[in-house]
Write a protein that holds these residues in place. Structure first.
Motif, PDB file in Angstrom:
ATOM      1  N   ARG A  39      85.107  55.373   7.179  1.00 31.25           N
ATOM      2  CA  ARG A  39      84.021  54.480   6.792  1.00 31.25           C
ATOM      3  C   ARG A  39      83.707  53.485   7.904  1.00 31.25           C
ATOM      4  O   ARG A  39      84.465  53.339   8.867  1.00 31.25           O
ATOM      5  N   ASP A  41      82.657  49.437   8.316  1.00 30.20           N
ATOM      6  CA  ASP A  41      82.497  48.113   7.718  1.00 30.20           C
ATOM      7  C   ASP A  41      81.734  47.218   8.685  1.00 30.20           C
ATOM      8  O   ASP A  41      81.919  47.302   9.903  1.00 30.20           O
ATOM      9  N   TYR A  43      81.275  43.407   9.732  1.00 29.45           N
ATOM     10  CA  TYR A  43      81.872  42.078   9.629  1.00 29.45           C
ATOM     11  C   TYR A  43      80.923  41.017  10.176  1.00 29.45           C
ATOM     12  O   TYR A  43      80.306  41.205  11.231  1.00 29.45           O
ATOM     13  N   LYS A  55      82.398  40.488   4.971  1.00 29.29           N
ATOM     14  CA  LYS A  55      81.978  41.826   5.393  1.00 29.29           C
ATOM     15  C   LYS A  55      81.194  42.533   4.302  1.00 29.29           C
ATOM     16  O   LYS A  55      81.278  42.194   3.112  1.00 29.29           O
ATOM     17  N   SER A  57      81.125  46.291   2.780  1.00 28.01           N
ATOM     18  CA  SER A  57      82.014  47.451   2.775  1.00 28.01           C
ATOM     19  C   SER A  57      81.924  48.166   1.433  1.00 28.01           C
ATOM     20  O   SER A  57      82.106  47.537   0.380  1.00 28.01           O
ATOM     21  N   ARG A  58      81.603  49.446   1.470  1.00 24.91           N
ATOM     22  CA  ARG A  58      81.651  50.310   0.295  1.00 24.91           C
ATOM     23  C   ARG A  58      80.864  49.748  -0.889  1.00 24.91           C
ATOM     24  O   ARG A  58      81.350  49.693  -2.008  1.00 24.91           O
TER      25      ARG A  58
END
Length: 211
Positions: A39, A41, A43, A55, A57-58
């Motif tokens: 993945r 991410d 930041y 961040k 993320s997902r």
């Protein structure tokens, strides 16, 4: 959702060495570690604030705030680091707009310091009792305390790094003491690593200082 975790983390340049990968895959208890999908991410970095992590993320916006840090060490196996207490908040956003959000914030040349980090992460999970003994969490009721051991290969600006993290979450009563016992029990029973405080810090420090 608010979540408290205690974390011991180390960062090193390059890909995870073969001895570290063998220790993680073959020496730690339990079945083979869970490999997650690779993945990316994004930041957002606040200069001079190593106690803040933010961040995308997902499908979530995640904010982490470091409440405190304490030194940690073992003499055999030889290991030292910093135990950090983090408070995490999460805000999910609608999956159908996931790509739009990532594109909006990830577009180059926007104001504000931000960094994309590619992650190839493996995870081990253990239930922890009040004496710091670790065991398979099983598939029944959620564990009162959950210990995670994470090994991740990272890429930042096309440069490889790797990080190892041991963290605990769950019932907060006596959690720092139980965490220290669990780390000692796990690493004394399954030696094979030598890690140093000079490389022990959280993601915000790494992002600011590892240019």
């Amino acid at each position: 959702m608010t979540k408290l975790t205690l974390e011991l983390r180390w960062f090193y340049k390059g890909a995870a060495p073969a001895p570290v990968q063998r220790w993680y895959s073959d020496k730690l208890p339990g079945d083979r570690p869970q490999k997650e999908k690779i993945r990316q991410d994004l930041y957002f970095i606040v200069r001079d604030r190593e106690d803040l992590g933010l961040k995308l993320s997902r499908g979530k916006l995640e904010l982490k705030h470091r409440r405190e840090s304490q030194p940690f060490s073992l003499t055999e196996p030889r290991l030292s680091g910093l135990t950090e207490v983090w408070i995490k908040e999460e805000w999910r956003y609608a999956k159908e707009f996931l790509q739009d959000v990532d594109l909006a914030f990830g577009k180059p040349n926007l104001s504000g310091w931000r960094v994309e980090v590619h992650k190839n992460r493996s995870m081990r999970k253990y239930a922890v009792d009040a004496r710091g003994n670790v065991a398979d969490p099983g598939k029944g009721e959620p564990a009162e305390r959950l210990l995670k051991v994470e090994l991740t290969n990272l890429t930042r600006h096309d440069r490889p790094w790797w990080t190892l993290c041991i963290e605990i979450s769950g019932e907060p009563q006596n959690l720092p003491e139980i965490f220290a016992l669990a780390v000692r029990n796990l690493l004394l029973q399954h030696p094979g690593l030598t890690l140093h405080t000079d490389h022990s810090y959280g993601y915000p420090h790494w992002l600011i200082h590892s240019l």
